[in-house]
Design a protein around this motif. Sequence first.
Motif, PDB file in Angstrom:
ATOM      1  N   MET A   1      12.684 -15.172 -34.642  1.00  0.00           N
ATOM      2  CA  MET A   1      13.121 -14.412 -35.469  1.00  0.00           C
ATOM      3  C   MET A   1      12.735 -13.170 -36.417  1.00  0.00           C
ATOM      4  O   MET A   1      12.112 -13.079 -36.779  1.00  0.00           O
ATOM      5  CB  MET A   1      14.247 -14.936 -36.749  1.00  0.00           C
ATOM      6  N   GLY A   2      12.881 -11.745 -35.814  1.00  0.00           N
ATOM      7  CA  GLY A   2      12.393 -10.524 -35.967  1.00  0.00           C
ATOM      8  C   GLY A   2      12.897  -9.948 -37.446  1.00  0.00           C
ATOM      9  O   GLY A   2      11.897  -9.667 -37.921  1.00  0.00           O
ATOM     10  N   ASN A   3      14.421 -10.427 -37.805  1.00  0.00           N
ATOM     11  CA  ASN A   3      14.408 -10.050 -38.756  1.00  0.00           C
ATOM     12  C   ASN A   3      15.582 -10.505 -39.615  1.00  0.00           C
ATOM     13  O   ASN A   3      16.453 -11.393 -38.876  1.00  0.00           O
ATOM     14  CB  ASN A   3      15.615  -8.680 -38.846  1.00  0.00           C
ATOM     15  N   HIS A   4      14.531 -11.980 -40.425  1.00  0.00           N
ATOM     16  CA  HIS A   4      15.228 -12.870 -41.391  1.00  0.00           C
ATOM     17  C   HIS A   4      16.404 -12.470 -42.891  1.00  0.00           C
ATOM     18  O   HIS A   4      17.118 -13.538 -43.284  1.00  0.00           O
ATOM     19  CB  HIS A   4      13.869 -13.189 -41.857  1.00  0.00           C
ATOM     20  N   LYS A   5      16.301 -10.999 -42.224  1.00  0.00           N
ATOM     21  CA  LYS A   5      17.194 -11.230 -43.544  1.00  0.00           C
ATOM     22  C   LYS A   5      18.939 -10.379 -43.007  1.00  0.00           C
ATOM     23  O   LYS A   5      19.622 -10.123 -43.774  1.00  0.00           O
ATOM     24  CB  LYS A   5      16.725 -10.208 -44.624  1.00  0.00           C
ATOM     25  N   ALA A   6      18.629 -10.130 -41.962  1.00  0.00           N
ATOM     26  CA  ALA A   6      19.629  -9.022 -40.796  1.00  0.00           C
ATOM     27  C   ALA A   6      21.683  -9.622 -41.321  1.00  0.00           C
ATOM     28  O   ALA A   6      22.015 -10.076 -41.499  1.00  0.00           O
ATOM     29  CB  ALA A   6      19.576  -9.677 -39.293  1.00  0.00           C
ATOM     30  N   PHE A   7      21.092 -11.335 -41.511  1.00  0.00           N
ATOM     31  CA  PHE A   7      22.856 -11.805 -41.708  1.00  0.00           C
ATOM     32  C   PHE A   7      23.266 -11.455 -42.547  1.00  0.00           C
ATOM     33  O   PHE A   7      24.141 -11.291 -43.111  1.00  0.00           O
ATOM     34  CB  PHE A   7      22.231 -13.377 -40.960  1.00  0.00           C
ATOM     35  N   LEU A   8      22.039 -11.176 -43.562  1.00  0.00           N
ATOM     36  CA  LEU A   8      22.654 -11.053 -45.416  1.00  0.00           C
ATOM     37  C   LEU A   8      22.869  -9.465 -44.887  1.00  0.00           C
ATOM     38  O   LEU A   8      23.860  -9.081 -45.839  1.00  0.00           O
ATOM     39  CB  LEU A   8      21.465 -11.245 -46.472  1.00  0.00           C
ATOM     40  N   GLU A   9      22.507  -8.548 -44.312  1.00  0.00           N
ATOM     41  CA  GLU A   9      22.405  -7.247 -44.490  1.00  0.00           C
ATOM     42  C   GLU A   9      23.890  -6.402 -43.919  1.00  0.00           C
ATOM     43  O   GLU A   9      23.705  -5.092 -43.763  1.00  0.00           O
ATOM     44  CB  GLU A   9      20.911  -6.359 -44.848  1.00  0.00           C
ATOM     45  N   ILE A  10      23.467  -6.895 -42.823  1.00  0.00           N
ATOM     46  CA  ILE A  10      23.874  -6.437 -41.638  1.00  0.00           C
ATOM     47  C   ILE A  10      25.893  -7.490 -41.472  1.00  0.00           C
ATOM     48  O   ILE A  10      25.824  -8.782 -41.341  1.00  0.00           O
ATOM     49  CB  ILE A  10      23.846  -6.361 -40.552  1.00  0.00           C
ATOM     50  N   ALA A  11      27.001  -6.309 -41.505  1.00  0.00           N
ATOM     51  CA  ALA A  11      28.285  -7.569 -40.846  1.00  0.00           C
ATOM     52  C   ALA A  11      28.167  -7.183 -39.709  1.00  0.00           C
ATOM     53  O   ALA A  11      27.730  -6.335 -39.084  1.00  0.00           O
ATOM     54  CB  ALA A  11      29.117  -6.994 -41.336  1.00  0.00           C
ATOM     55  N   ARG A  12      28.998  -8.581 -38.952  1.00  0.00           N
ATOM     56  CA  ARG A  12      29.700  -8.733 -38.020  1.00  0.00           C
ATOM     57  C   ARG A  12      30.081  -6.971 -37.106  1.00  0.00           C
ATOM     58  O   ARG A  12      31.222  -6.781 -38.329  1.00  0.00           O
ATOM     59  CB  ARG A  12      30.319  -9.903 -38.014  1.00  0.00           C
ATOM     60  N   GLN A  13      30.267  -6.964 -36.679  1.00  0.00           N
ATOM     61  CA  GLN A  13      30.576  -5.767 -36.003  1.00  0.00           C
ATOM     62  C   GLN A  13      31.404  -5.510 -34.212  1.00  0.00           C
ATOM     63  O   GLN A  13      30.284  -6.739 -33.430  1.00  0.00           O
ATOM     64  CB  GLN A  13      29.575  -4.438 -35.881  1.00  0.00           C
ATOM     65  N   GLU A  14      32.639  -5.888 -34.034  1.00  0.00           N
ATOM     66  CA  GLU A  14      33.106  -6.339 -32.871  1.00  0.00           C
ATOM     67  C   GLU A  14      33.370  -4.820 -31.872  1.00  0.00           C
ATOM     68  O   GLU A  14      33.042  -4.316 -32.815  1.00  0.00           O
ATOM     69  CB  GLU A  14      34.168  -6.951 -32.651  1.00  0.00           C
ATOM     70  N   ALA A  15      32.748  -4.703 -30.905  1.00  0.00           N
ATOM     71  CA  ALA A  15      33.406  -3.708 -29.775  1.00  0.00           C
ATOM     72  C   ALA A  15      35.067  -3.451 -30.166  1.00  0.00           C
ATOM     73  O   ALA A  15      34.867  -2.019 -30.060  1.00  0.00           O
ATOM     74  CB  ALA A  15      32.829  -4.141 -29.237  1.00  0.00           C
TER      75      ALA A  15
END
Length: 474
Positions: A1-15
């Motif tokens: 798990m390279g970025n353990h805070k990503a799910f808190l900081e990055i929103a889901r983005q669909e194409a």
Amino acid sequence: MGNHKAFLEIARQEAGYRPIHDRIHDFGEVEQTLGQKDRRSQASRCMDCGVPFCHWACPLGNKAPEWNDALFRGDWELAYQLLSATNPFPEFTGRICPALCEKACVLNLYNHEPTTNRENECAIIETAFREGFVQTVHPQHGRERVTVIGAGPAGLAAAHDLNLLGYEVTVVEKNEAAGGLLRYGIPNFKLNKAIIDRRIALMEEEGITFRYGVGIEDPTEVFNAKERPDAVVIATGTPTARDLKIPGRELKGVHLALELLSQQNRVLAGMEFTKEERISAKGKNVLVIGGGDTGSDCIGTAHRQGALSVTQIEIMPKPPVGPEDPQNPWPNFPRTFKTTSSHEEGCIRRWNINTLEFLGEKGQLKGVRVQEIEWKPNPEGGRPLMVPKGKPEVIKAELVLLAMGFLRPEHPAYPEGVFVCGDAKSGASLVVRAIASGKQTALEVHEYLKTRSLSPALHSLSPASPKGKGAGTV
């Protein structure tokens, strides 16, 4: 798990999809793609859960946390190797799978923004083809032969894995090209058929033989062939669609959904039809009966053919508007209201509608008499009772498409050495489940043939060999 805070900081983005005003004028794929930077950012949102429900929910057991982490780190080749270790055809599932893994994702429970596994999967395999990570594998073949009847997703998966296990595989297909439902049921705007051709060419390079235009009524007859196989795999899908035997069914303008979808795909492939044979929605009011994915595909096809209007009716009640589904709590797949890209293009949708009669003049369909109904509990238990509500009405329509699913095939008792897989075994289901069934059947064939007098070459093969760059495990 390279970025353990990503799910808190990055929103889901669909194409997302191409603009409606653009896409309804062609049959090109509607889904867009993200750039590599955004795609890696989306992959970083995977939490690498201690209990990966995505892995549990996927019929193929895809290791999404592992290949998402490799994707986040920019190691596309490792991501491809991890993905192809469980999924022989990510280019198919990455486009059309309903992503059971995403509905089971812990982030779906947390904020209903699961990791974009399906889109990530498609990005990985397309990058792998583009960068040359996908390479042909030439397994050592023994003397044992296996014939696969049917070149749909289940048959292709069985053939793929049996070939890797060292068997000489021949796939026979009644149609003029491989793919089954992928080619003749799913519109090009969801799956470009060049994607199928690319994979079939690779399978041929790896030693699998395809024979087209070969219809086999009795699978046991294959054992009487000059080059007798040692095992037969039946992967013929669910060829019989549910029909609607009501007054007026014989009218011109009433068709099974696949009659339209398969013909349109063949037209795009260059096949010609007479004016009398051609099924077209151009200038017509279209009624689609059936609320599933096949019905949705009919809606999108009708728009591209130039329909005046499109209405879709379903006999069952409207599903609950999600994201929560009380009947199927997390991590099970929610049976909630679904809006597809085809629905977005314009469609009147109605539920609890029973079809009573097709109406016409001089043999030509002009309308459909329907009845609104409601479902009430059965005092004796079992299936709820359908009760009429209000008065019947007529829906104007010059083209009706019956998209009510398929009948589960019935099979006789086959002799030893005959195996059934995919929809032919379970009834109509998802492409990803068909692929999983094909892989499982390949292992069953392998275990069966190991009990017979096998050549030393086959004895030496393990399910994960031969090893090679780009080779998937079985």
